[in-house]
Design an enzyme around this catalytic site. Structure first.
Site, short mmCIF file in Angstrom:
data_model
loop_
_atom_site.label_atom_id
_atom_site.label_comp_id
_atom_site.label_asym_id
_atom_site.label_seq_id
_atom_site.Cartn_x
_atom_site.Cartn_y
_atom_site.Cartn_z
CD GLU A 53 -3.58 -8.52 -3.88
OE1 GLU A 53 -4.53 -8.33 -3.10
OE2 GLU A 53 -2.89 -7.61 -4.32
CG HIS A 114 -8.43 -8.66 -4.82
ND1 HIS A 114 -9.10 -7.77 -5.62
CD2 HIS A 114 -7.22 -8.12 -4.63
CE1 HIS A 114 -8.32 -6.74 -5.89
NE2 HIS A 114 -7.18 -6.92 -5.29
CG HIS A 133 -12.04 -10.19 -8.32
ND1 HIS A 133 -12.98 -9.20 -8.14
CD2 HIS A 133 -10.95 -9.78 -7.63
CE1 HIS A 133 -12.48 -8.24 -7.37
NE2 HIS A 133 -11.25 -8.58 -7.04
CG ASN A 167 -8.79 -3.32 -4.09
OD1 ASN A 167 -8.13 -3.90 -3.26
ND2 ASN A 167 -8.27 -2.82 -5.18
CG ASN A 223 -5.71 -1.19 -3.05
OD1 ASN A 223 -6.05 -1.56 -4.15
ND2 ASN A 223 -5.00 -1.94 -2.25
C1 LIG Z 1 -4.05 -5.71 -0.16
O1 LIG Z 1 -3.96 -5.21 -1.48
C2 LIG Z 1 -4.89 -5.67 -2.42
C3 LIG Z 1 -4.89 -4.82 -3.64
O2 LIG Z 1 -3.80 -4.84 -4.38
C4 LIG Z 1 -6.23 -5.62 -1.84
O3 LIG Z 1 -7.13 -6.15 -2.71
C5 LIG Z 1 -6.21 -6.37 -0.56
O4 LIG Z 1 -7.45 -6.54 -0.14
C6 LIG Z 1 -5.40 -5.60 0.42
N1 LIG Z 1 -5.46 -6.10 1.81
C7 LIG Z 1 -5.46 -5.38 2.94
C8 LIG Z 1 -5.44 -6.07 4.26
O5 LIG Z 1 -5.51 -4.18 2.95
#
Ligand SMILES: *[C@@H]1O[C@H](CO)[C@@H](O)[C@H](O)[C@H]1NC(C)=O
Ligand SMILES: *[C@@H]1O[C@H](CO)[C@@H](O)[C@H](O)[C@H]1NC(C)=O
Length: 354
Positions: A53, A114, A133, A167, A223
């Site tokens: 992820e 996540h 989570h 997220n 996100n």
């Molecule tokens: C990458 O994508 C996921 C969501 O799909 C997110 O939760 C995650 O934290 C993101 N990581 C970065 C480095 O942006």
């Protein structure tokens, strides 16, 4: 007259719903044509089978990968297995991921990692923030990385009423971060409803033990989040807004919106090349396929690079596109020297030499 009025109302409602459906469909699938675009030196990484992820990389080439996300409405290839943090040394010729051991006392059974983010302290301590989570709740876990024995020492669990559904996260210090947050809904179906209705209810929150505050809002679905190498700008991916929001970061940690760059694809994570400042984006060519997973119609992957994002004409390059036959559902792309790592929501990961 009554009948006419009723008909008119039905007509208007129908048109409104139609318009929302078109907008919704657009937000999930964008509108571009996707032709596979491969790179010559790419290999699937052995040992990553159930998601990668999020990825973050230290200046010394150690890559941290979160794996095994279980999220309502998203596919998981190992629904009964707990999540894990993997480590891979990109300086090795043929790097292999190993699982990081986590110190006792941390509830590993419910670990569901996540977004992640690394921070190097003044004394060279490496901190790893992990959005977790457990039981579909939302917490931020802070770990200290111990390189001698490839382990993570759990320092604390962070929960706050302004962080109900985190997220992604970008570390700002040994005990502070910005997080993207959907402050109303955790159920994915409600997130879609939110998107369908065109609501922009998700935000960015600053956290430190002394102060927690909202610093940006008005995203369809905020996100990925990241920061420029000089620490002056913050980038937020609005997945269903198909855009990157660019903010100026002030000393008082508030953010001022600078501009919004449309990318016409469902953009998930942002990583920043520490040497060039380029943004690398893991994107979903068709988010509908990711959500309603069908083995006959696999979700694809797309990687974009953005150069000169602050200039008037940023250069957006489509670096990699796959129809799902190699990797499905790319959520992150990260560069280290001449290597590109592509991670996915629930599938495998690829390492390419650029
Ligand atoms: C990458 O994508 C996921 C969501 O799909 C997110 O939760 C995650 O934290 C993101 N990581 C970065 C480095 O942006
Ligand atoms: C933070 O700093 C910026 C720029 O100096 C200023 O415009 C803003 O009002 C400040 N915000 C707060 C909450 O003090």
């Amino acid at each position: 007259m009554g009948k006419l009025l009723a008909l008119a109302i039905v007509g208007v409602l129908g048109a409104l719903i139609g318009e929302r459906l078109v907008a919704f469909r657009y937000r999930l699938c964008a509108s571009r044509e996707y032709k596979p675009k491969r790179l010559p030196n790419c290999h699937l990484i052995k040992g990553i089978e159930t998601g990668s992820e999020d990825i973050d990389i230290l200046p010394n080439g150690l890559a941290f990968i979160s794996s095994g996300l279980k999220y309502p409405g998203l596919k998981s290839l190992a629904p009964d297995r707990r999540g894990e943090i993997l480590l891979m040394d990109l300086k090795e010729d043929n790097p292999r991921p190993v699982e990081l051991r986590i110190s006792r006392g941390f509830d590993l059974a419910s670990f569901n990692p996540h977004g992640i983010s690394l921070y190097i302290g003044d004394d060279d301590t490496v901190y790893l923030y992990v959005v977790n989570h457990p039981h579909q709740k939302s917490t931020v876990e802070l770990f200290k990385f111990v390189e001698d024995d490839n382990s993570l020492v759990h320092l604390k669990t962070i929960k706050h009423e302004l962080l109900p559904s985190v997220n992604d996260i970008v570390a700002l210090g040994p005990d502070s971060f910005y997080a993207t947050n959907d402050h109303y809904f955790t159920e994915l179906i409600l997130v879609y409803l939110e998107t369908f209705l065109g609501l922009t209810w998700t935000n960015v929150v600053y956290y430190s033990p002394k102060e927690v505050k909202e610093v940006a809002s008005g995203f369809y679905s905020a996100n990925g989040i990241n920061i420029s190498p000089d620490g002056k700008y913050v980038y937020v991916a609005d997945v269903f807004g198909l855009s990157i929001h660019i903010f100026e970061k002030h000393e008082n940690l508030s953010l001022t919106p600078l501009k919004v760059l449309p990318v016409d694809t469902v953009v998930d994570n942002i990583s920043v090349d520490p040497n060039t400042g380029d943004l690398w984006l893991g994107c979903h060519p068709d988010a509908m396929k990711l959500i309603s997973f069908d083995p006959e119609n696999l979700p694809g992957s797309e990687v974009l690079r953005i150069q000169d994002i602050l200039s008037e004409k940023p250069i957006v390059t489509q670096v990699y596109v796959d129809d799902g036959s190699i990797i499905q559902g790319s959520s992150v792309a990260n560069v280290y020297d001449n290597q590109l790592l592509i991670g996915t929501v629930f599938h495998r990961a690829v390492r390419c030499e650029l």
